[in-house]
Design a protein around this motif. Structure first.
Motif, PDB file in Angstrom:
ATOM      1  N   GLU A  25      43.004  24.168  47.481  1.00 45.59           N
ATOM      2  CA  GLU A  25      43.138  23.059  46.530  1.00 45.59           C
ATOM      3  C   GLU A  25      44.062  23.441  45.373  1.00 45.59           C
ATOM      4  O   GLU A  25      44.911  22.645  44.959  1.00 45.59           O
ATOM      5  CB  GLU A  25      41.770  22.647  45.983  1.00 45.59           C
ATOM      6  CG  GLU A  25      40.853  22.016  47.011  1.00 45.59           C
ATOM      7  CD  GLU A  25      41.283  20.630  47.425  1.00 45.59           C
ATOM      8  OE1 GLU A  25      41.897  19.914  46.620  1.00 45.59           O
ATOM      9  OE2 GLU A  25      40.999  20.263  48.579  1.00 45.59           O
ATOM     10  N   LEU A  26      43.906  24.648  44.849  1.00 45.20           N
ATOM     11  CA  LEU A  26      44.780  25.111  43.767  1.00 45.20           C
ATOM     12  C   LEU A  26      46.231  25.160  44.233  1.00 45.20           C
ATOM     13  O   LEU A  26      47.142  24.732  43.519  1.00 45.20           O
ATOM     14  CB  LEU A  26      44.356  26.498  43.291  1.00 45.20           C
ATOM     15  CG  LEU A  26      43.218  26.569  42.303  1.00 45.20           C
ATOM     16  CD1 LEU A  26      42.791  28.022  42.086  1.00 45.20           C
ATOM     17  CD2 LEU A  26      43.599  25.935  40.984  1.00 45.20           C
ATOM     18  N   ALA A  29      47.620  21.623  44.527  1.00 46.57           N
ATOM     19  CA  ALA A  29      47.908  21.025  43.223  1.00 46.57           C
ATOM     20  C   ALA A  29      49.201  21.586  42.644  1.00 46.57           C
ATOM     21  O   ALA A  29      50.038  20.846  42.116  1.00 46.57           O
ATOM     22  CB  ALA A  29      46.751  21.279  42.260  1.00 46.57           C
ATOM     23  N   ARG A  30      49.378  22.893  42.777  1.00 42.44           N
ATOM     24  CA  ARG A  30      50.599  23.513  42.262  1.00 42.44           C
ATOM     25  C   ARG A  30      51.817  23.024  43.033  1.00 42.44           C
ATOM     26  O   ARG A  30      52.865  22.734  42.456  1.00 42.44           O
ATOM     27  CB  ARG A  30      50.496  25.034  42.330  1.00 42.44           C
ATOM     28  CG  ARG A  30      51.620  25.739  41.617  1.00 42.44           C
ATOM     29  CD  ARG A  30      51.356  27.209  41.428  1.00 42.44           C
ATOM     30  NE  ARG A  30      50.832  27.859  42.598  1.00 42.44           N
ATOM     31  CZ  ARG A  30      51.565  28.583  43.432  1.00 42.44           C
ATOM     32  NH1 ARG A  30      52.837  28.750  43.233  1.00 42.44           N
ATOM     33  NH2 ARG A  30      51.009  29.168  44.473  1.00 42.44           N
ATOM     34  N   THR A  31      51.684  22.900  44.324  1.00 42.25           N
ATOM     35  CA  THR A  31      52.793  22.422  45.152  1.00 42.25           C
ATOM     36  C   THR A  31      53.160  20.989  44.797  1.00 42.25           C
ATOM     37  O   THR A  31      54.345  20.636  44.729  1.00 42.25           O
ATOM     38  CB  THR A  31      52.427  22.519  46.645  1.00 42.25           C
ATOM     39  OG1 THR A  31      52.140  23.891  46.950  1.00 42.25           O
ATOM     40  CG2 THR A  31      53.547  22.038  47.528  1.00 42.25           C
ATOM     41  N   ALA A  32      52.157  20.154  44.550  1.00 35.91           N
ATOM     42  CA  ALA A  32      52.406  18.753  44.211  1.00 35.91           C
ATOM     43  C   ALA A  32      53.168  18.625  42.891  1.00 35.91           C
ATOM     44  O   ALA A  32      53.982  17.715  42.722  1.00 35.91           O
ATOM     45  CB  ALA A  32      51.083  17.997  44.129  1.00 35.91           C
ATOM     46  N   TRP A  57      51.210  27.781  34.702  1.00 35.32           N
ATOM     47  CA  TRP A  57      50.357  27.216  35.742  1.00 35.32           C
ATOM     48  C   TRP A  57      50.523  28.008  37.041  1.00 35.32           C
ATOM     49  O   TRP A  57      49.551  28.354  37.694  1.00 35.32           O
ATOM     50  CB  TRP A  57      50.714  25.744  35.947  1.00 35.32           C
ATOM     51  CG  TRP A  57      49.978  25.086  37.076  1.00 35.32           C
ATOM     52  CD1 TRP A  57      50.468  24.820  38.314  1.00 35.32           C
ATOM     53  CD2 TRP A  57      48.631  24.599  37.076  1.00 35.32           C
ATOM     54  NE1 TRP A  57      49.521  24.204  39.075  1.00 35.32           N
ATOM     55  CE2 TRP A  57      48.383  24.056  38.344  1.00 35.32           C
ATOM     56  CE3 TRP A  57      47.620  24.589  36.120  1.00 35.32           C
ATOM     57  CZ2 TRP A  57      47.152  23.501  38.685  1.00 35.32           C
ATOM     58  CZ3 TRP A  57      46.404  24.024  36.471  1.00 35.32           C
ATOM     59  CH2 TRP A  57      46.182  23.493  37.735  1.00 35.32           C
ATOM     60  N   ARG A  58      51.757  28.300  37.399  1.00 37.51           N
ATOM     61  CA  ARG A  58      52.028  29.069  38.616  1.00 37.51           C
ATOM     62  C   ARG A  58      51.382  30.449  38.524  1.00 37.51           C
ATOM     63  O   ARG A  58      50.671  30.868  39.432  1.00 37.51           O
ATOM     64  CB  ARG A  58      53.526  29.210  38.867  1.00 37.51           C
ATOM     65  CG  ARG A  58      53.846  29.949  40.159  1.00 37.51           C
ATOM     66  CD  ARG A  58      55.340  30.175  40.443  1.00 37.51           C
ATOM     67  NE  ARG A  58      56.286  29.259  39.878  1.00 37.51           N
ATOM     68  CZ  ARG A  58      56.965  29.435  38.734  1.00 37.51           C
ATOM     69  NH1 ARG A  58      56.779  30.533  38.033  1.00 37.51           N
ATOM     70  NH2 ARG A  58      57.832  28.548  38.303  1.00 37.51           N
ATOM     71  N   GLU A  62      48.143  31.667  40.731  1.00 34.42           N
ATOM     72  CA  GLU A  62      48.320  32.818  41.617  1.00 34.42           C
ATOM     73  C   GLU A  62      47.267  33.884  41.322  1.00 34.42           C
ATOM     74  O   GLU A  62      46.677  34.453  42.248  1.00 34.42           O
ATOM     75  CB  GLU A  62      49.726  33.401  41.470  1.00 34.42           C
ATOM     76  CG  GLU A  62      50.800  32.528  42.098  1.00 34.42           C
ATOM     77  CD  GLU A  62      52.214  32.971  41.745  1.00 34.42           C
ATOM     78  OE1 GLU A  62      52.385  33.913  40.940  1.00 34.42           O
ATOM     79  OE2 GLU A  62      53.167  32.364  42.280  1.00 34.42           O
ATOM     80  N   GLN A  63      47.034  34.142  40.039  1.00 33.23           N
ATOM     81  CA  GLN A  63      46.026  35.129  39.659  1.00 33.23           C
ATOM     82  C   GLN A  63      44.630  34.683  40.084  1.00 33.23           C
ATOM     83  O   GLN A  63      43.852  35.464  40.631  1.00 33.23           O
ATOM     84  CB  GLN A  63      46.057  35.373  38.139  1.00 33.23           C
ATOM     85  CG  GLN A  63      47.319  36.031  37.645  1.00 33.23           C
ATOM     86  CD  GLN A  63      47.513  37.401  38.245  1.00 33.23           C
ATOM     87  OE1 GLN A  63      46.626  38.244  38.191  1.00 33.23           O
ATOM     88  NE2 GLN A  63      48.668  37.635  38.837  1.00 33.23           N
ATOM     89  N   LEU A  64      44.320  33.427  39.828  1.00 29.31           N
ATOM     90  CA  LEU A  64      43.013  32.879  40.194  1.00 29.31           C
ATOM     91  C   LEU A  64      42.826  32.902  41.710  1.00 29.31           C
ATOM     92  O   LEU A  64      41.762  33.277  42.207  1.00 29.31           O
ATOM     93  CB  LEU A  64      42.877  31.461  39.651  1.00 29.31           C
ATOM     94  CG  LEU A  64      41.501  30.825  39.720  1.00 29.31           C
ATOM     95  CD1 LEU A  64      40.446  31.683  39.048  1.00 29.31           C
ATOM     96  CD2 LEU A  64      41.535  29.452  39.056  1.00 29.31           C
ATOM     97  N   SER A  65      43.852  32.543  42.438  1.00 27.24           N
ATOM     98  CA  SER A  65      43.778  32.572  43.900  1.00 27.24           C
ATOM     99  C   SER A  65      43.514  33.984  44.409  1.00 27.24           C
ATOM    100  O   SER A  65      42.720  34.192  45.334  1.00 27.24           O
ATOM    101  CB  SER A  65      45.065  32.031  44.518  1.00 27.24           C
ATOM    102  OG  SER A  65      45.213  30.669  44.238  1.00 27.24           O
ATOM    103  N   GLU A  66      44.171  34.948  43.812  1.00 29.09           N
ATOM    104  CA  GLU A  66      43.975  36.338  44.206  1.00 29.09           C
ATOM    105  C   GLU A  66      42.537  36.787  43.929  1.00 29.09           C
ATOM    106  O   GLU A  66      41.894  37.412  44.776  1.00 29.09           O
ATOM    107  CB  GLU A  66      44.957  37.240  43.458  1.00 29.09           C
ATOM    108  CG  GLU A  66      44.891  38.690  43.868  1.00 29.09           C
ATOM    109  CD  GLU A  66      45.912  39.545  43.132  1.00 29.09           C
ATOM    110  OE1 GLU A  66      45.536  40.647  42.710  1.00 29.09           O
ATOM    111  OE2 GLU A  66      47.064  39.107  42.986  1.00 29.09           O
TER     112      GLU A  66
END
Length: 104
Positions: A25-26, A29-32, A57-58, A62-66
């Motif tokens: 989802e993250l 959202a970033r891609t959109a 945001w990017r 990225e940090q949160l995804s990691e």
């Protein structure tokens, strides 16, 4: 003792799936938002603020995804460990029962 401590491995599996979905989802959202550039909005100051936000945001996603990925891997490992423990304990109890009953 078993009545006092219980691990729901199915719930752990659902938690892992939820964590993995949140990363997707993250990323979505970033891609959109990635195609929106600051120079499309208006004033130079607003453009700069938009670009700065996009960069932060990017980086943040990225940090949160990691970090979510790391948590997900840890939960997966715990789930597998609990399942192995349950299986090993069941096998040990079966062997004990067989040995104490004379193989009957």
């Amino acid at each position: 003792m078993g009545g006092h401590y219980k691990t729901d491995t199915d719930a752990l599996g659902k938690f892992v799936a939820s964590l993995e979905a949140s990363v997707d989802e993250l990323s979505s959202a970033r891609t959109a938002l990635a195609h929106i550039r600051g120079d499309q909005i208006g004033t130079a100051r607003l453009d700069e603020a938009c670009d700065t936000f996009q960069d932060r945001w990017r980086y943040g996603t990225e940090q949160l995804s990691e970090q979510i990925g790391d948590i997900s891997e840890g939960v997966k490992e715990n789930k597998l460990s609990y399942e192995k423990l349950e299986n090993d304990l069941a096998d040990a109890l079966t062997k004990f029962q067989t040995s104490t009953s004379g193989g009957k």
